[in-house]
Structure formats: structure tokens, C-alpha cells
Design an enzyme around this catalytic site. Structure first.
Site, PDB file in Angstrom:
ATOM      1  NE  ARG A 133      -2.583   0.851   3.671  1.00  0.00           N
ATOM      2  CZ  ARG A 133      -3.481   0.681   4.635  1.00  0.00           C
ATOM      3  NH1 ARG A 133      -4.759   0.577   4.342  1.00  0.00           N
ATOM      4  NH2 ARG A 133      -3.094   0.587   5.887  1.00  0.00           N
ATOM      5  NE  ARG A 177      -2.255  -1.626  11.061  1.00  0.00           N
ATOM      6  CZ  ARG A 177      -2.015  -1.303   9.783  1.00  0.00           C
ATOM      7  NH1 ARG A 177      -0.828  -1.522   9.255  1.00  0.00           N
ATOM      8  NH2 ARG A 177      -2.952  -0.754   9.069  1.00  0.00           N
TER       9      ARG A 177
HETATM   10  P1  AMP Z   1      -5.769   2.694  10.636  1.00  0.00           P
HETATM   11  O1  AMP Z   1      -5.246   3.894   9.906  1.00  0.00           O
HETATM   12  O2  AMP Z   1      -7.270   2.693  10.739  1.00  0.00           O
HETATM   13  O3  AMP Z   1      -5.230   1.390  10.120  1.00  0.00           O
HETATM   14  O4  AMP Z   1      -5.244   2.837  12.143  1.00  0.00           O
HETATM   15  C1  AMP Z   1      -3.860   2.836  12.438  1.00  0.00           C
HETATM   16  C2  AMP Z   1      -3.665   2.649  13.927  1.00  0.00           C
HETATM   17  O5  AMP Z   1      -4.260   3.750  14.645  1.00  0.00           O
HETATM   18  C3  AMP Z   1      -4.307   1.392  14.512  1.00  0.00           C
HETATM   19  O6  AMP Z   1      -3.486   0.259  14.358  1.00  0.00           O
HETATM   20  C4  AMP Z   1      -4.481   1.803  15.980  1.00  0.00           C
HETATM   21  O7  AMP Z   1      -3.230   1.714  16.681  1.00  0.00           O
HETATM   22  C5  AMP Z   1      -4.831   3.287  15.880  1.00  0.00           C
HETATM   23  N1  AMP Z   1      -6.292   3.480  15.793  1.00  0.00           N
HETATM   24  C6  AMP Z   1      -7.023   3.912  14.728  1.00  0.00           C
HETATM   25  N2  AMP Z   1      -8.325   3.974  15.014  1.00  0.00           N
HETATM   26  C7  AMP Z   1      -8.447   3.564  16.301  1.00  0.00           C
HETATM   27  C8  AMP Z   1      -9.530   3.381  17.180  1.00  0.00           C
HETATM   28  N3  AMP Z   1     -10.806   3.582  16.793  1.00  0.00           N
HETATM   29  N4  AMP Z   1      -9.269   2.958  18.443  1.00  0.00           N
HETATM   30  C9  AMP Z   1      -8.020   2.738  18.853  1.00  0.00           C
HETATM   31  N5  AMP Z   1      -6.936   2.850  18.082  1.00  0.00           N
HETATM   32  C10 AMP Z   1      -7.143   3.264  16.810  1.00  0.00           C
END
Ligand code: AMP
Length: 220
Positions: A133, A177
Site C-alpha cells: 500500500r 494489527r
Molecule cells: P488505521 O489507519 O485505521 O489502520 O489505524 C492505524 C492505527 O491507529 C491502529 O493500528 C491503531 O493503533 C490506531 N487506531 C485507529 N483507530 C483507532 C480506534 N478507533 N481505536 C483505537 N486505536 C485506533
């Protein structure tokens, strides 16, 4: 038509690409907690300092941090006609918090106004998707070097900016993740189903076909 759209699915399932299209079509904001948290890290805010350690380990950032970020965002006027949530809620605890925030802001009700859309995909293929990505730091367009490459390697088709690799899109953090997703986020499938607001999309399909199916679900 519903006004609040909750996009649910594992990292790399294509939620970001479809939320950007839907946000354009319905002229409502696309709210992505991952990007909001990364912006706090970039700005070196207090919330960003707390969030960084969790993001680097592929873990969920604590509820009070995410809740404050999301509440501030939902209070803005551009959310008055609806919004798309991508990456929130990510646990049952967060879904309950969302219900509380919606009640507090008085704009919408979870059961009456929201629809959850689940991106159904085989998780085996996702690590490869994540490590390939690339995203544009300026306009946010997302590419995949294998399935959706930019016309000129490493540069955005739309604004010609050099593309970036997210720090947590490496194989080790990607696997962590997924573990977090299975443990914390996957139970939301049943939670939203029981509330009667869950819809499913086959996320293996090509981007344009998923988009057509998404529009059919939303317009129904
Ligand atoms: P993403 O960009 O959605 O893949 O998020 C990247 C990282 O941000 C995740 O692996 C979490 O560490 C953190 N994160 C994003 N959204 C949340 C959420 N709703 N609650 C807790 N951590 C979050």
C-alpha cells in the site's frame, strides 16, 4: 436514507478507498481515526504522544484518547448532514461510546440513523496488500503497487506528490494489527447484526464492482 455510515473490516480490506468515493458522492465528511491520530502525532500534541506507542505496536489507542479525538471532530458543523466513520468504533466498548457521543451531540441515533457496512475478506491476502500500500500525503489517494498502481511509480496520479508508505504497514506490525482486529474489532460484526444495522460487502471483488454494490446497499 441513513446518515451515519460505519465501515467495518480488517486493515487493508479497502474501506479507505470506498469511503473516499462515498464521501464525494454524498458530500459528507470521511472521518478516519487512524489519520486523525497520525495528524496528532505529526503535530506532537499531548494526545499524539500517547497514541504513538500504541500505533507502533499495532494496538488500540486507549478509549479516552480516541473518544476525545472523535468527539471534537463530530461536533464540527460539516457533520450536521451525516458522516462516514472508517476505523471507529473498533471494539464493543467503542461502539457503546459512539452511541453515547451521538446522544450527547444530539445529531443522530445509532439504531435509527446509522448503517454498518462490513467488508468481508479473507485475511490471508491482507498482509501482502498492506505491505504494497502507498498513499498520497497531500490528497489522501490510496494505491496498491500490485492491484492499483500509480501511473508513474511512487508519484500520485492526481497531484504528482511523492507517495508514502505508512510506518505501520510493515509485515511485523501488520500481523499485530490483525491480531488486535480479531480480538477487539471482529466481535462488532455480531454486535451490529443484533442491532439490525449490519450490511455486508464482498471485498474480494474489483474496486469498481465493490463501489456499485456499496451504492446499492446505501440507496436501498
Ligand atoms: P488505521 O489507519 O485505521 O489502520 O489505524 C492505524 C492505527 O491507529 C491502529 O493500528 C491503531 O493503533 C490506531 N487506531 C485507529 N483507530 C483507532 C480506534 N478507533 N481505536 C483505537 N486505536 C485506533
Amino acid at each position: 436514507m441513513k446518515k451515519v455510515f460505519i465501515f467495518l473490516g480488517p486493515p487493508g480490506s479497502g474501506k479507505g478507498t470506498q469511503t473516499a468515493r462515498l464521501s464525494d458522492k454524498l458530500s459528507i465528511p470521511h472521518i478516519d481515526t487512524g489519520s486523525l491520530l497520525r495528524k496528532n502525532i505529526e503535530d506532537e500534541s499531548e494526545l499524539g504522544k500517547i497514541a504513538k506507542g500504541f500505533i507502533d505496536k499495532g494496538q488500540l489507542v486507549p478509549l479516552n484518547v480516541v473518544s476525545s479525538v472523535i468527539k471534537n471532530r463530530l461536533l464540527k458543523d460539516d457533520c450536521n448532514n451525516g458522516f462516514i466513520l472508517d476505523g471507529f468504533p473498533r471494539s464493543i466498548e467503542q461502539a457503546r461510546e459512539l452511541e453515547k457521543i451521538l446522544d450527547e451531540t444530539g445529531k443522530f441515533s445509532l439504531v435509527k440513523d446509522a448503517m454498518a457496512i462490513y467488508f468481508d475478506i479473507d485475511t490471508e491476502i491482507l498482509v501482502e496488500r498492506l505491505v504494497n500500500r502507498r498513499s498520497c500525503p497531500k490528497c489522501g489517494t490510496i494505491y496498491n503497487l500490485i492491484s492499483n498502481p500509480p501511473k508513474i511509480m511512487d508519484y500520485c496520479d492526481i497531484c504528482d506528490t511523492k507517495l508514502q508508505i505508512r510506518k505501520d504497514d510493515n509485515e511485523e506490525t501488520a500481523r499485530l494489527r490483525f491480531e488486535t482486529y480479531q480480538k477487539e474489532t471482529a466481535p462488532l460484526y455480531d454486535y451490529f447484526k443484533d442491532l439490525g444495522i449490519l450490511h455486508e460487502l464482498d471485498a474480494h471483488k474489483p474496486i469498481n464492482e465493490i463501489w456499485e454494490n456499496l451504492k446499492n446497499i446505501i440507496i436501498k
